[in-house]
Design a protein around this motif. Structure first.
Motif, mmCIF file in Angstrom:
data_model
loop_
_atom_site.group_PDB
_atom_site.id
_atom_site.type_symbol
_atom_site.label_atom_id
_atom_site.label_comp_id
_atom_site.label_asym_id
_atom_site.label_seq_id
_atom_site.Cartn_x
_atom_site.Cartn_y
_atom_site.Cartn_z
ATOM 1 N N TYR A 176 26.995 34.048 55.017
ATOM 2 C CA TYR A 176 26.824 35.202 55.578
ATOM 3 C C TYR A 176 28.152 35.887 56.338
ATOM 4 O O TYR A 176 28.772 36.617 56.398
ATOM 5 C CB TYR A 176 26.037 35.165 56.869
ATOM 6 N N LEU A 177 28.517 34.098 57.273
ATOM 7 C CA LEU A 177 30.137 34.416 57.672
ATOM 8 C C LEU A 177 31.217 34.976 56.968
ATOM 9 O O LEU A 177 32.042 35.999 57.126
ATOM 10 C CB LEU A 177 30.512 33.055 58.214
ATOM 11 N N THR A 178 31.209 34.606 55.107
ATOM 12 C CA THR A 178 32.019 34.663 54.174
ATOM 13 C C THR A 178 31.414 35.963 53.315
ATOM 14 O O THR A 178 32.024 35.741 52.134
ATOM 15 C CB THR A 178 32.176 33.647 52.954
ATOM 16 N N GLY A 179 30.698 36.692 54.125
ATOM 17 C CA GLY A 179 30.304 38.549 53.365
ATOM 18 C C GLY A 179 29.079 38.862 52.452
ATOM 19 O O GLY A 179 28.972 38.505 51.440
ATOM 20 N N LYS A 180 28.376 37.120 51.620
ATOM 21 C CA LYS A 180 26.568 37.407 51.383
ATOM 22 C C LYS A 180 26.202 38.978 51.545
ATOM 23 O O LYS A 180 25.600 38.905 50.837
ATOM 24 C CB LYS A 180 26.310 35.943 51.801
ATOM 25 N N ARG A 181 26.305 38.685 53.036
ATOM 26 C CA ARG A 181 25.655 40.488 53.609
ATOM 27 C C ARG A 181 26.567 41.591 52.687
ATOM 28 O O ARG A 181 27.502 41.425 53.666
ATOM 29 C CB ARG A 181 24.892 40.332 54.909
ATOM 30 N N PRO A 182 25.364 42.590 52.178
ATOM 31 C CA PRO A 182 26.704 43.441 52.376
ATOM 32 C C PRO A 182 27.217 43.696 53.498
ATOM 33 O O PRO A 182 27.127 44.289 53.915
ATOM 34 C CB PRO A 182 25.665 44.372 50.873
ATOM 35 N N GLY A 183 29.030 44.373 52.770
ATOM 36 C CA GLY A 183 29.166 44.487 54.448
ATOM 37 C C GLY A 183 28.954 46.614 54.820
ATOM 38 O O GLY A 183 28.145 47.330 53.418
ATOM 39 N N VAL A 184 29.066 46.828 55.815
ATOM 40 C CA VAL A 184 28.665 48.397 56.451
ATOM 41 C C VAL A 184 30.085 48.985 56.509
ATOM 42 O O VAL A 184 29.977 50.469 56.749
ATOM 43 C CB VAL A 184 27.565 48.625 57.695
ATOM 44 N N THR A 185 30.735 48.529 56.297
ATOM 45 C CA THR A 185 32.624 49.016 56.809
ATOM 46 C C THR A 185 33.243 49.876 55.492
ATOM 47 O O THR A 185 33.090 49.256 55.106
ATOM 48 C CB THR A 185 33.305 48.016 57.083
ATOM 49 N N PRO A 186 33.365 50.829 56.030
ATOM 50 C CA PRO A 186 34.344 51.812 55.014
ATOM 51 C C PRO A 186 35.298 50.986 54.347
ATOM 52 O O PRO A 186 36.275 50.058 55.642
ATOM 53 C CB PRO A 186 34.608 53.241 55.457
ATOM 54 N N GLN A 187 34.932 50.700 53.135
ATOM 55 C CA GLN A 187 36.545 50.266 52.125
ATOM 56 C C GLN A 187 37.878 50.863 52.052
ATOM 57 O O GLN A 187 37.592 51.644 52.082
ATOM 58 C CB GLN A 187 36.074 49.427 51.133
ATOM 59 N N LEU A 188 38.740 50.162 53.043
ATOM 60 C CA LEU A 188 40.010 50.649 52.767
ATOM 61 C C LEU A 188 40.503 50.539 51.492
ATOM 62 O O LEU A 188 40.837 49.432 50.730
ATOM 63 C CB LEU A 188 40.738 50.066 53.588
ATOM 64 N N ASP A 189 41.794 52.229 51.279
ATOM 65 C CA ASP A 189 42.376 51.930 49.729
ATOM 66 C C ASP A 189 43.690 51.292 50.228
ATOM 67 O O ASP A 189 44.135 50.446 51.534
ATOM 68 C CB ASP A 189 42.627 52.587 49.354
ATOM 69 N N ALA A 190 44.613 51.021 49.544
ATOM 70 C CA ALA A 190 46.039 50.341 49.654
ATOM 71 C C ALA A 190 46.926 50.772 50.477
ATOM 72 O O ALA A 190 47.055 50.181 51.347
ATOM 73 C CB ALA A 190 46.666 50.398 48.172
ATOM 74 N N ALA A 191 46.785 51.855 50.439
ATOM 75 C CA ALA A 191 47.531 53.089 51.430
ATOM 76 C C ALA A 191 47.105 52.744 52.570
ATOM 77 O O ALA A 191 47.610 53.318 53.983
ATOM 78 C CB ALA A 191 47.605 54.468 50.864
ATOM 79 N N GLY A 192 45.590 53.101 53.120
ATOM 80 C CA GLY A 192 45.182 52.930 54.536
ATOM 81 C C GLY A 192 45.309 51.590 55.129
ATOM 82 O O GLY A 192 45.077 51.759 56.052
ATOM 83 N N ALA A 193 45.114 50.045 54.486
ATOM 84 C CA ALA A 193 44.903 49.007 55.101
ATOM 85 C C ALA A 193 47.089 48.841 55.221
ATOM 86 O O ALA A 193 47.115 48.281 55.689
ATOM 87 C CB ALA A 193 45.175 48.174 54.195
ATOM 88 N N GLN A 194 47.682 49.897 54.506
ATOM 89 C CA GLN A 194 49.267 49.614 54.811
ATOM 90 C C GLN A 194 49.304 50.754 56.519
ATOM 91 O O GLN A 194 50.414 49.999 57.382
ATOM 92 C CB GLN A 194 49.747 50.007 54.133
ATOM 93 N N THR A 195 48.715 51.075 56.367
ATOM 94 C CA THR A 195 48.914 51.707 57.343
ATOM 95 C C THR A 195 48.725 51.320 58.463
ATOM 96 O O THR A 195 48.916 51.308 60.004
ATOM 97 C CB THR A 195 48.306 53.290 57.578
ATOM 98 N N LEU A 196 47.633 50.400 58.556
ATOM 99 C CA LEU A 196 47.404 50.126 59.818
ATOM 100 C C LEU A 196 47.779 48.727 59.580
ATOM 101 O O LEU A 196 48.113 48.033 61.266
ATOM 102 C CB LEU A 196 45.773 48.976 59.713
ATOM 103 N N ILE A 197 48.389 48.305 59.054
ATOM 104 C CA ILE A 197 49.146 46.836 59.282
ATOM 105 C C ILE A 197 50.360 47.858 60.455
ATOM 106 O O ILE A 197 51.609 47.521 60.760
ATOM 107 C CB ILE A 197 50.285 46.558 57.786
ATOM 108 N N LEU A 198 51.210 48.818 59.888
ATOM 109 C CA LEU A 198 51.986 49.241 60.675
ATOM 110 C C LEU A 198 51.436 49.611 61.714
ATOM 111 O O LEU A 198 52.511 49.539 62.647
ATOM 112 C CB LEU A 198 52.484 50.889 59.800
ATOM 113 N N ASP A 199 50.857 49.955 62.177
ATOM 114 C CA ASP A 199 50.499 50.196 63.516
ATOM 115 C C ASP A 199 50.291 49.172 64.229
ATOM 116 O O ASP A 199 50.196 48.506 65.714
ATOM 117 C CB ASP A 199 48.248 50.719 63.130
ATOM 118 N N GLY A 200 50.210 48.009 63.567
ATOM 119 C CA GLY A 200 50.374 46.680 64.375
ATOM 120 C C GLY A 200 51.741 45.456 64.790
ATOM 121 O O GLY A 200 52.095 44.834 65.737
ATOM 122 N N ARG A 201 52.988 46.428 63.987
ATOM 123 C CA ARG A 201 53.785 46.606 63.899
ATOM 124 C C ARG A 201 54.781 46.697 65.509
ATOM 125 O O ARG A 201 54.099 47.616 66.007
ATOM 126 C CB ARG A 201 54.640 46.559 63.123
ATOM 127 N N GLY A 202 56.143 46.303 65.918
ATOM 128 C CA GLY A 202 56.389 46.561 66.676
ATOM 129 C C GLY A 202 56.481 45.999 68.433
ATOM 130 O O GLY A 202 56.887 46.460 69.473
#
Length: 515
Positions: free
Chosen positions: A459-485
């Motif tokens: 379960y810790l490594t994803g055995k139960r299907p997730g309920v979180t919306p899955q990010l596309d590549a652009a959305g993931a990179q936006t969050l990475i940018l939010d953490g810089r600086g």
């Protein structure tokens, strides 16, 4: 507006002013040692680093929780039979990699060079600039070729798969050794859980043996820190195998934990007093959230006592308060908004709310986990053990594009630098030489759990299907940018460079840290 601008300028001037180096005392600056001129590692500076699968350890100057001022690595250990044996000696100094001198952070630069060297293009050749006794020359440390991390690592990633297989093999050998029991119950539980998550049935007898130890585990103090991880192992084992032999021990631990909760749903360093109040520091979320996760999984495994259900809901009710407001803090405090993570508690909460089926909490805390990388992920109260442990489980709730972006930004070089040449991992610790409670801990299971995510065996490594919306590549990179600086030496200059329009735009960010 004028007052805000003046304050920003004042803070920028205060925190960006050049510093001589790490302060040895209030008014005694310590210069950065130059090992090529005969300087020694400062007395009492014991924190050195594993330098990837080379077999080397080295000391790097650090200041205010970063290693960005350093330009040299002083070799403190060369393991016999390792790839670096015969190439390096203790006392040698690394001045650069890939034919170039270090220019911004030797730790990060070496970590990234290791990642390149292990790729097909790198051919296993780690080119290093070595200084020895007044002579500088280019040398090569020969490493096995593992391939490159995929864009969605550890998912669909042959390199991650190899690291997991090699690591589990080494961990199984270590687990079978007679001296293995001499370690903290937290790492012992996580190591066994990693073998379970690795999916190789050959390791199940070892895992079963470890669960027998776990089912008998008890502690008279600091129970909250260890019970959560011991129960996590037991619950996952029952859910994965159906073996009911450990259920009496799991139920005993779960009831002790549930009955040890405070009247309002929190836990402290230990269990609550008979009056329902916590002693010591009071509410402690770092042990409290894993305890809640383990109780959820214990319930899933068959512990259906009403005390357990009540403890889960009381704890979840407290933690829901922080959704949308900031990171889960140290204890009963305001939401933490200085950066996106507070030593793994957002990652923990992303996992918890996913297990509870609550998409709002799972999404927010997973997004916080994705945005936490670099200097803030590298540090943590009394050490960064939990920050590294819960990083990938939290990030992975947002999908493979999120994990791939996070690995490219931080995880790839950090994980490769932490991995030893035998496939195991030791706790690296933060760039904080004097205060690390987890120094010397075996962290093999911590890292292997990250690489085991694609298998979804627990379960810790994803055995139960997730309920979180899955990010596309652009959305993931936006969050990475939010953490810089941000880093502990420079918290403002990245924002000082933004225009007024850019600053106003960031006031609409999802991130309470950016806002």
């Amino acid at each position: 507006m004028m007052k805000t601008s003046l304050l920003t300028l004042a803070l920028a001037a205060l925190f960006s002013a050049p510093l001589p180096a790490l302060a040895a005392g209030k008014n005694q600056p310590l210069t950065i040692p130059d090992f090529t001129k005969g300087d020694a590692i400062p007395a009492g500076a014991k924190h050195d680093w594993n330098l990837g699968p080379t077999g080397l350890r080295g000391w790097i100057f650090c200041d205010k929780l970063v290693t960005t001022d350093a330009r040299q690595i002083s070799i403190t250990k060369v393991e016999k039979g390792s790839p670096a044996d015969g190439v390096f000696l203790v006392g040698d100094v690394i001045l650069g990699v890939g034919g170039k001198p270090f220019s911004y952070d030797p730790r990060t630069e070496l970590g990234k060079a290791l990642t390149v060297a292990e790729s097909e293009a790198g051919g296993g050749n780690l080119a290093v600039t070595r200084w020895r006794a007044g002579k500088t020359e280019e040398v090569v440390v020969k490493l096995p070729v593992l391939g490159s991390y995929s864009a969605t690592a550890p998912y669909d990633c042959p390199k991650s798969k190899l690291i997991l297989e090699h690591g589990c093999m080494a961990l199984a050998a270590r687990t079978a050794h007679p001296s293995y029991s001499d370690q903290d119950p937290i790492t012992r539980s996580l190591n066994a859980l990693a073998l379970l998550a690795g999916g190789n049935p050959d390791y199940l007898p070892l895992v079963k043996k470890e669960t027998q130890w776990a089912a008998d585990y008890s502690a008279a103090s600091m129970q909250t820190w260890r019970y959560g991880y011991v129960m996590l192992l037991l619950s996952e084992y029952v859910l994965a195998t159906g073996d009911q032999s450990v259920m009496p021990g799991l139920r005993r631990l779960a009831l002790e934990a549930a009955n040890g909760q405070s009247a309002v749903g929190s836990w402290g360093h230990g269990f609550a007093r008979p009056d329902g109040r916590l002693g010591g520091y009071g509410m402690m979320n770092s042990p409290g959230v894993p305890l809640t996760i383990s109780l959820v999984l214990a319930r899933e495994a068959g512990v259906r006592d009403p005390e357990v259900a009540r403890a889960i809901e009381l704890s979840a009710r407290l933690l829901r308060f922080y959704i949308g407001k900031g990171a889960i803090p140290y204890g009963d405090h305001h939401p933490w908004i200085e950066n996106h993570e507070d030593n793994g508690k957002c990652g923990m909460s992303a996992v918890l709310f996913n297990l509870l089926g609550e998409a709002n909490g799972a999404e927010f805390f997973s997004r916080m986990s994705v945005a936490s990388h670099g200097p803030e992920r590298d540090t943590g109260h009394t050490g960064n053990f939990f920050n590294i442990l819960w990083a990938m489980p939290g990030v992975a709730q947002s999908g493979p594009n999120a994990t791939g972006a996070w690995m490219q930004e931080f995880g790839a070089w950090y994980f490769d630098l932490a991995r030893r040449w035998d496939g195991t991992f030791l706790h690296q610790g933060p760039p904080e030489p004097d205060h690390d409670s987890y120094n010397g801990w075996d962290c093999t299971g911590v890292y292997l759990l990250a690489y085991a995510m694609p298998l979804k065996k627990t379960y810790l490594t994803g055995k139960r299907p997730g309920v979180t919306p899955q990010l596309d590549a652009a959305g993931a990179q936006t969050l990475i940018l939010d953490g810089r600086g941000w880093d502990n030496k420079d918290r403002y200059s990245a924002y000082d460079k933004l225009s007024e329009g850019q600053l106003f735009e960031r006031l609409g960010s999802w991130s309470p840290v950016v806002r």
